[in-house]
Design an enzyme around this catalytic site. Structure first.
Site, PDB file in Angstrom:
ATOM      1  N   GLU A 100      41.060  -7.733  -9.028  1.00 20.57           N
ATOM      2  CA  GLU A 100      40.532  -8.720  -8.078  1.00 20.57           C
ATOM      3  C   GLU A 100      41.535  -9.803  -7.712  1.00 20.57           C
ATOM      4  OE1 GLU A 100      38.840  -7.454 -10.636  1.00 20.57           O
ATOM      5  OE2 GLU A 100      36.700  -7.295 -10.197  1.00 20.57           O
TER       6      GLU A 100
ATOM      7  N   GLY B 103      35.456  -4.168  -9.719  1.00 21.39           N
ATOM      8  CA  GLY B 103      34.050  -3.976 -10.058  1.00 21.39           C
ATOM      9  C   GLY B 103      33.800  -2.615 -10.691  1.00 21.39           C
TER      10      GLY B 103
ATOM     11  N   GLU C 167      34.426  -3.186 -14.234  1.00 27.37           N
ATOM     12  CA  GLU C 167      33.366  -4.073 -14.741  1.00 27.37           C
ATOM     13  C   GLU C 167      32.067  -3.295 -14.957  1.00 27.37           C
ATOM     14  OE1 GLU C 167      33.946  -8.327 -13.004  1.00 27.37           O
ATOM     15  OE2 GLU C 167      34.675  -6.881 -11.534  1.00 27.37           O
TER      16      GLU C 167
ATOM     17  N   ALA D 196      34.237  -3.198  -5.923  1.00 29.70           N
ATOM     18  CA  ALA D 196      33.317  -3.661  -4.875  1.00 29.70           C
ATOM     19  C   ALA D 196      33.878  -3.235  -3.518  1.00 29.70           C
ATOM     20  CB  ALA D 196      33.219  -5.179  -4.949  1.00 29.70           C
TER      21      ALA D 196
HETATM   22  C1  LIG Z   1      29.644 -18.624  -0.972  1.00 31.97           C
HETATM   23  C2  LIG Z   1      29.514 -18.072  -2.318  1.00 31.97           C
HETATM   24  C3  LIG Z   1      29.939 -16.690  -2.517  1.00 31.97           C
HETATM   25  C4  LIG Z   1      29.698 -16.195  -3.849  1.00 31.97           C
HETATM   26  C5  LIG Z   1      30.460 -15.062  -4.269  1.00 31.97           C
HETATM   27  C6  LIG Z   1      29.943 -13.715  -3.865  1.00 31.97           C
HETATM   28  C7  LIG Z   1      30.507 -12.720  -4.736  1.00 31.97           C
HETATM   29  C8  LIG Z   1      30.257 -11.298  -4.402  1.00 31.97           C
HETATM   30  C9  LIG Z   1      31.090 -10.354  -5.187  1.00 31.97           C
HETATM   31  C10 LIG Z   1      30.612 -10.153  -6.578  1.00 31.97           C
HETATM   32  C11 LIG Z   1      31.603  -9.742  -7.603  1.00 31.97           C
HETATM   33  C12 LIG Z   1      32.664  -8.906  -7.207  1.00 31.97           C
HETATM   34  C13 LIG Z   1      33.530  -8.492  -8.336  1.00 31.97           C
HETATM   35  C14 LIG Z   1      34.307  -7.309  -7.980  1.00 31.97           C
HETATM   36  C15 LIG Z   1      35.270  -7.372  -7.072  1.00 31.97           C
HETATM   37  C16 LIG Z   1      36.005  -6.160  -6.703  1.00 31.97           C
HETATM   38  O1  LIG Z   1      35.803  -5.081  -7.181  1.00 31.97           O
HETATM   39  S1  LIG Z   1      37.190  -6.359  -5.523  1.00 31.97           S
HETATM   40  C17 LIG Z   1      37.854  -4.730  -5.308  1.00 31.97           C
HETATM   41  C18 LIG Z   1      38.706  -4.326  -6.446  1.00 31.97           C
HETATM   42  N1  LIG Z   1      39.306  -3.052  -6.169  1.00 31.97           N
HETATM   43  C19 LIG Z   1      40.577  -2.919  -5.858  1.00 31.97           C
HETATM   44  O2  LIG Z   1      41.342  -3.844  -5.849  1.00 31.97           O
HETATM   45  C20 LIG Z   1      41.033  -1.533  -5.528  1.00 31.97           C
HETATM   46  C21 LIG Z   1      41.573  -1.490  -4.150  1.00 31.97           C
HETATM   47  N2  LIG Z   1      41.987  -0.144  -3.772  1.00 31.97           N
HETATM   48  C22 LIG Z   1      43.127   0.395  -4.205  1.00 31.97           C
HETATM   49  O3  LIG Z   1      43.893  -0.166  -4.951  1.00 31.97           O
HETATM   50  C23 LIG Z   1      43.436   1.760  -3.677  1.00 31.97           C
HETATM   51  O4  LIG Z   1      42.740   1.918  -2.493  1.00 31.97           O
HETATM   52  C24 LIG Z   1      43.089   2.898  -4.648  1.00 31.97           C
HETATM   53  C25 LIG Z   1      41.674   2.799  -5.130  1.00 31.97           C
HETATM   54  C26 LIG Z   1      44.055   2.851  -5.835  1.00 31.97           C
HETATM   55  C27 LIG Z   1      43.278   4.252  -3.917  1.00 31.97           C
HETATM   56  O5  LIG Z   1      44.596   4.317  -3.424  1.00 31.97           O
HETATM   57  P1  LIG Z   1      45.020   5.475  -2.394  1.00 31.97           P
HETATM   58  O6  LIG Z   1      44.548   6.755  -2.890  1.00 31.97           O
HETATM   59  O7  LIG Z   1      46.466   5.250  -2.137  1.00 31.97           O
HETATM   60  O8  LIG Z   1      44.204   5.201  -1.060  1.00 31.97           O
HETATM   61  P2  LIG Z   1      44.200   3.960  -0.092  1.00 31.97           P
HETATM   62  O9  LIG Z   1      44.899   4.324   1.156  1.00 31.97           O
HETATM   63  O10 LIG Z   1      44.649   2.746  -0.773  1.00 31.97           O
HETATM   64  O11 LIG Z   1      42.642   3.779   0.166  1.00 31.97           O
HETATM   65  C28 LIG Z   1      41.908   4.774   0.862  1.00 31.97           C
HETATM   66  C29 LIG Z   1      40.904   4.093   1.748  1.00 31.97           C
HETATM   67  O12 LIG Z   1      39.940   3.443   0.918  1.00 31.97           O
HETATM   68  C30 LIG Z   1      39.834   2.074   1.289  1.00 31.97           C
HETATM   69  N3  LIG Z   1      39.500   1.320   0.075  1.00 31.97           N
HETATM   70  C31 LIG Z   1      40.126   1.363  -1.093  1.00 31.97           C
HETATM   71  N4  LIG Z   1      39.528   0.570  -1.976  1.00 31.97           N
HETATM   72  C32 LIG Z   1      38.498   0.017  -1.341  1.00 31.97           C
HETATM   73  C33 LIG Z   1      37.485  -0.907  -1.745  1.00 31.97           C
HETATM   74  N5  LIG Z   1      37.402  -1.404  -2.977  1.00 31.97           N
HETATM   75  N6  LIG Z   1      36.597  -1.283  -0.814  1.00 31.97           N
HETATM   76  C34 LIG Z   1      36.609  -0.793   0.444  1.00 31.97           C
HETATM   77  N7  LIG Z   1      37.553   0.097   0.870  1.00 31.97           N
HETATM   78  C35 LIG Z   1      38.477   0.483  -0.015  1.00 31.97           C
HETATM   79  C36 LIG Z   1      41.183   1.733   1.854  1.00 31.97           C
HETATM   80  O13 LIG Z   1      41.091   0.625   2.690  1.00 31.97           O
HETATM   81  C37 LIG Z   1      41.519   3.003   2.598  1.00 31.97           C
HETATM   82  O14 LIG Z   1      40.796   2.962   3.796  1.00 31.97           O
HETATM   83  P3  LIG Z   1      41.470   3.403   5.159  1.00 31.97           P
HETATM   84  O15 LIG Z   1      42.695   2.565   5.308  1.00 31.97           O
HETATM   85  O16 LIG Z   1      40.435   3.142   6.188  1.00 31.97           O
HETATM   86  O17 LIG Z   1      41.823   4.841   4.979  1.00 31.97           O
END
Ligand SMILES: CCCCCCCCCCCCC/C=C/C(=O)SCCNC(=O)CCNC(=O)[C@H](O)C(C)(C)COP(=O)(O)OP(=O)(O)OC[C@H]1O[C@@H](n2cnc3c(N)ncnc32)[C@H](O)[C@@H]1OP(=O)(O)O
Length: 718
Positions: free
Chosen positions: A123, A100, A103, A61
Site C-alpha cells: 500500500e 489487501g 491482509e 483492494a
Molecule cells: C475520507 C475517508 C476515507 C477512508 C478510507 C477508506 C479506505 C478504503 C480502503 C480500505 C483498506 C484498504 C487496504 C488495502 C489496500 C490495497 O490493497 S491497495 C492495493 C495493493 N495492491 C498492490 O499494490 C498490487 C498492485 N498490482 C501489482 O503490483 C501488479 O499489478 C501485480 C499484481 C504484481 C501483477 O503484475 P503484472 O502481472 O505485471 O500485471 P499488471 O500489468 O501490473 O496488472 C494487470 C492489470 O491489473 C490491474 N491491477 C493490478 N492490480 C490491481 C489492483 N489492486 N486493483 C485494480 N487493478 C489492478 C493493472 O492496472 C493492469 O490493468 P491494465 O493496465 O488495465 O491491464
C-alpha cells in the site's frame, strides 16, 4: 466475484474470481461475505479453503475504486468475520498476495504458499497504508522489526522468505491447493482461538524508539516528504504499544488522512500511467495492438563504455545472448572484465543461476553481427562516428535486423540516413546505470517503422524496463525538459542564490539530490562537451560574442568557467561543491567568492532569492517545456512525460510527475507565475508560457487524462 463449492472431506472452497489479479472489488467483497457466511452456517462443512482463480491469490483492494465513491461491504469487518470463524480458514497463496490480499490472508487461520508466490503489504507504494488490519496483524505475527521493514517499504517478499519470517505456515513446490485441502482436513475441529492474530501481542525490541527513529531516518533519505511511510511507522508503533482494537482505530485515522492527501492520488496516478505507457499508438494508426514485435534471439552492443556495459548486462540478465563489440583490444579487455564482474555481482544479488543469463561474447570484428536480430550502438555522442557505424551495420547485418542507437539527444533521422534501411532504425535511450534504471525512451524518427517501435517496446518489457515512445527532437523528452530547469538554476546563482540553497529547495520538494549535486555526480564536462559541440562555448564560439548572451537570449557561462578551471565535479574533488571526503558535498567558500566576483564583473546586483522563487522558476520552466513538447507532438500524452520523469529523472513519485504536479498546483497559477517571471526576465524565452498551457487554462484546466484529446494530432512527431 467469489465461487463457492463443496468438495469431499467436508471442505468448502471459496475462489476469488476477478481477472486479472482478483482485486477485492465491491462485487468480490460482497461475494466473500456471502460465501464465508454460507460455509460457516453449513453443518456439513468442517473447514474452509480460500484461494484465487488463475494461479493468483489476490492483488489487493481494487485501486480503481479509490477514486470513486466507496460502495459495498468494507474490508475490515469482512476480514474480522473470517478470523472469528470457528471453522479453520486456510488461505492458498499462489502468484501474489499483495496489499489487501495479504491482509485477507492474515485474517485466515493458516497460510499455505506455492514456492513461486510473492507476498507484500504494498500500500505504501500507492501513498496509503495497510488499513485492512495489516499494520496491526503483521507485527503481531512476525515481530515489530520485520513487519516495520515490510510495511514501510512495500517490498515484495518471496515465499521462501515469507516462510522463514513466519508470514506463511508452509511452502510447497507442488500444488498449494492440494496441500491446503489436505492440511484443512487435519485441523478441522480444532479450536481457532490461538490462530487469531488479533489476540496476539507483537514481539517488540526493548529499544522501540530507536528502531522507529532509524526507520524514519531511512524514509527521509529514500523518499523525503512522502507522508505514507511516516504514517506506516506511526501505525506500527500503535501495534507495538496498544491493544488490537485501539491499534485498528489508529490505523483507520491514519488511512483517512492519507486517503484524502494529494500524495495518494499522485501515486495511484503513477501506478496506472506506468502501465498505460506500454499501450503506445502513433498517429499513423500503428499501435501495440496491431503491430507485432520481431523476436529477439540474439543481440549485440557496440561500445563498452559506461552505457554499453550496463546495456550488455541488462540483455544478458534477460537471458538474451549478446555479442559485445569494441574497437581496440585494450578497451575490449577492460570491458570484458567489467561486464563479467557486474554479472557476477548481479547473479549473486538476485540469486540468478548462470544458466539463466544470456551468454556474452566479446569481439573486435563487426562481421560477427551477421546473424544478430538487434544491435544497440552505444558509442560516444559523435554524429559522424554514429553514422559511420550505421553505414557499416547496413552492409554487415541481416536485412531485417533492428538497428538501435543509444543516443541521449542526437537526431535519429540523421543517424538513420546513414543506414540502408532507415525504417529499422530506432532510438533506445537508456539511463545510467543502464542495468539499474527503469526507464527506456524509445525514440521514433520520421522514418521509423511500427515494427521497429513494437520490437523496441517489447525489448523494454523483457529487460523489465518501462518503455515510453517519444518523438525525435534534440534531447527527446527527458533531456529536453532538463535544459530550462538547469539553466534557471544557473541564473539563480547569477542573481544571488548559492548552490546549496537551490539544492535544498529541490530536495525538500522530494528530489533525492538537488541539481548542482546531480551535476557534480555525473561530471560537469558532460554538458560542457555538448555546449562546445553546439558552439555555445569553446573554439566554435564566434569571436566578440557577449559573455552572457547567445542568439539574443540570456546565457550563463558559469558552468563553462568552472570546467575551464578544472572543476568537473566529484571526480576532480571540486565542482559546485567541494569534496574533501569522497562523495560528501560541502559548500565551497571559493565558489562563494567566485560568484561574488562574477556578479560584480557583470554588474549584477546580488539579491536574496526566496525559496518559492527557486522552486517555481526551476520547476515551472521544466513544466513549460513539457507543454511545448505536447504541443509539438513529441510526447503522445502528459502521462508519458510523467512516467519519464518519475522513472528516469528522480521526480518524486508522491508528486505524480511534472504535468500532474502542474495540474495539482493549478494551471492558472503556473501560467500566472510564468507570466510574472517572463515579465521580469524577458531575455529568457523559456519562461514565456506555452500556448498549450494557455489553451488548457482557457478551457477551464481539465484533468490530465483529458489533455490528450486537446493535443493537435496533426503536429505529432511520433
Ligand atoms: C475520507 C475517508 C476515507 C477512508 C478510507 C477508506 C479506505 C478504503 C480502503 C480500505 C483498506 C484498504 C487496504 C488495502 C489496500 C490495497 O490493497 S491497495 C492495493 C495493493 N495492491 C498492490 O499494490 C498490487 C498492485 N498490482 C501489482 O503490483 C501488479 O499489478 C501485480 C499484481 C504484481 C501483477 O503484475 P503484472 O502481472 O505485471 O500485471 P499488471 O500489468 O501490473 O496488472 C494487470 C492489470 O491489473 C490491474 N491491477 C493490478 N492490480 C490491481 C489492483 N489492486 N486493483 C485494480 N487493478 C489492478 C493493472 O492496472 C493492469 O490493468 P491494465 O493496465 O488495465 O491491464
Amino acid at each position: 466475484m467469489a465461487l463457492y463449492r463443496r468438495i469431499p472431506g467436508a471442505i468448502a472452497v471459496i475462489t476469488l474470481t476477478n481477472p486479472p489479479v482478483n482485486a477485492l472489488s465491491c462485487t468480490v467483497r460482497e461475494a466473500i461475505y456471502e460465501t464465508v457466511k454460507r460455509a460457516t452456517a453449513d453443518q456439513e462443512v468442517k473447514a474452509i479453503v480460500l484461494c484465487g482463480a488463475n494461479g493468483k491469490f489476490c492483488g489487493g483492494a481494487d485501486i480503481k475504486e479509490f477514486s470513486r465513491e466507496m460502495r459495498g461491504p468494507p474490508l475490515v469487518p469482512m476480514i474480522d468475520m473470517i478470523e472469528e470463524s470457528e471453522k479453520p480458514v486456510v488461505a492458498v497463496i499462489e502468484g501474489v498476495a499483495f496489499g489487501g490480499g495479504l491482509e485477507l490472508a492474515l485474517g485466515c487461520h493458516y497460510r499455505i504458499a506455492h514456492s513461486g508466490a510473492q507476498v507484500g503489504l504494498t500500500e505504501v507504494t500507492l501513498g496509503l497504508l495497510p488499513a485492512a488490519g495489516g499494520t496491526q496483524r503483521l507485527p503481531r505475527l512476525i515481530g515489530v522489526p520485520a513487519a516495520l521493514d515490510i510495511i514501510t517499504t512495500g517490498r515484495h517478499v518471496s515465499a521462501q522468505e515469507a516462510v522463514r519470517l513466519g508470514i506463511v505456515d508452509k511452502v510447497t513446490d507442488s500444488s498449494a491447493m492440494e496441500e491446503a485441502i489436505e492440511f484443512a482436513k487435519t485441523v478441522a475441529g480444532e479450536p481457532m482461538g490461538p490462530r487469531r492474530l488479533s489476540l496476539w501481542t507483537a514481539a517488540c525490541p526493548e529499544d522501540l524508539d530507536s528502531l522507529l527513529e532509524g526507520a524514519l531516518v531511512r524514509i527521509r533519505q529514500r523518499s523525503r516528504g512522502a507522508l505514507a511511510p511516516v504514517a506506516c511507522v506511526q501505525a506500527v508503533r500503535a501495534a507495538a504499544s496498544l491493544p488490537f482494537a485501539q491499534g485498528m482505530k489508529k490505523e483507520q485515522e491514519l488511512m483517512a488522512y492519507l486517503f484524502t492527501s494529494g500524495q495518494a492520488r499522485a501515486m495511484q496516478y503513477c501506478f496506472f500511467t506506468q502501465r498505460a505507457a506500454a499501450r503506445w499508438t502513433t498517429p499513423s494508426g500503428a499501435s501495440w495492438e496491431n503491430t507485432k514485435a520481431r523476436p529477439v534471439r540474439q543481440a549485440a552492443v557496440i561500445g563498452l563504455g559506461t552505457m554499453g556495459k550496463g546495456i550488455a548486462v541488462s540483455l544478458s540478465r534477460a537471458g538474451i545472448p549478446v555479442i559485445a563489440v569494441e574497437t581496440e583490444q585494450k578497451r575490449l579487455k577492460a570491458g570484458r572484465k567489467a561486464v563479467n564482474s557486474m554479472l557476477t555481482r548481479e547473479s549473486q544479488k538476485r540469486g540468478l543461476a548462470e544458466a539463466h543469463l544470456g551468454s556474452i561474447s566479446f569481439t573486435l570484428d563487426l562481421r560477427k553481427l551477421r546473424d544478430t536480430d538487434l544491435v544497440i550502438e552505444a558509442v560516444f555522442e559523435d554524429m559522424a562516428l554514429k553514422k559511420q557505424i550505421f553505414s557499416k551495420l547496413s552492409s554487415v547485418c541481416r536485412p531485417d535486423a533492428l538497428l538501435c542507437t543509444n543516443t541521449s539527444g542526437l537526431n535519429i533521422d540523421e543517424i538513420a540516413s546513414a543506414a540502408s534501411r532507415p525504417e529499422l532504425v530506432v532510438g533506445t535511450h537508456f539511463f545510467a546505470p543502464a542495468h539499474v534504471m527503469k526507464l527506456l525512451e524509445v525514440v521514433c524518427g520520421p522514418r521509423t517503422s511500427p515494427v521497429a517501435v513494437a520490437t523496441a517496446m517489447q525489448l523494454a518489457k523483457r529487460l523489465e524496463k518501462i518503455g515510453v515512445v517519444v518523438g525525435n527532437c534534440s534531447g527527446f523528452v527527458g533531456n529536453r525538459m532538463m535544459r530550462p530547469y538547469t539553466e534557471q538554476a544557473y541564473y539563480l546563482l547569477e542573481e544571488g542564490a548559492r548552490p546549496e540553497e537551490v539544492d535544498l529547495v529541490l530536495e525538500e520538494f522530494g528530489f533525492a539530490m538537488g541539481i548542482f549535486r546531480v551535476m557534480d555526480l555525473s561530471g560537469l564536462d558532460v554538458g560542457w562537451r555538448s555546449r562546445k559541440e553546439l558552439g555555445l562555448t569553446g573554439p566554435k564560439l564566434p569571436p566578440g560574442t557577449e559573455a552572457r548572451s547567445r542568439g539574443g537570449k540570456r546565457y550563463s557561462p558559469l558552468p563553462d568557467i568552472l570546467c575551464e578551471s578544472g572543476r568537473l565535479g566529484q571526480k576532480t574533488g571540486r565542482g559546485w561543491y567541494l569534496y574533501e571526503k569522497e562523495r560528501v558535498a560541502t559548500p565551497d567558500p571559493w565558489l562563494q567568492s567566485f560568484l561574488e566576483d562574477y556578479r560584480s564583473r557583470f554588474g549584477i546586483q546580488s539579491r536574496r532569492v526566496g525559496q518559492d522563487e527557486i522552486l517555481e522558476r526551476c520547476l515551472y520552466s521544466l513544466i513549460n517545456e513539457g507543454f511545448r513538447i505536447l504541443q509539438e507532438g513529441i510526447a503522445a500524452s502528459p502521462e508519458d512525460i510523467d512516467v519519464i520523469y518519475v522513472s528516469g529523472y528522480g521526480w518524486p513519485r508522491h508528486r505524480g510527475g511534472p504535468m500532474f504536479y502542474a495540474w495539482m498546483v493549478g494551471l492558472p497559477k503556473v501560467l500566472d507565475k510564468l507570466e510574472h517571471y517572463h515579465r521580469t526576465h524577458p531575455d529568457i524565452p523559456n519562461l514565456a508560457p506555452s500556448s498549450m498551457l494557455r489553451k488548457l487554462v482557457a478551457r477551464g484546466s481539465p484533468p490530465v487524462h483529458q489533455w490528450r484529446a486537446l493535443i493537435q494530432q496533426h503536429s505529432s512527431q511520433l
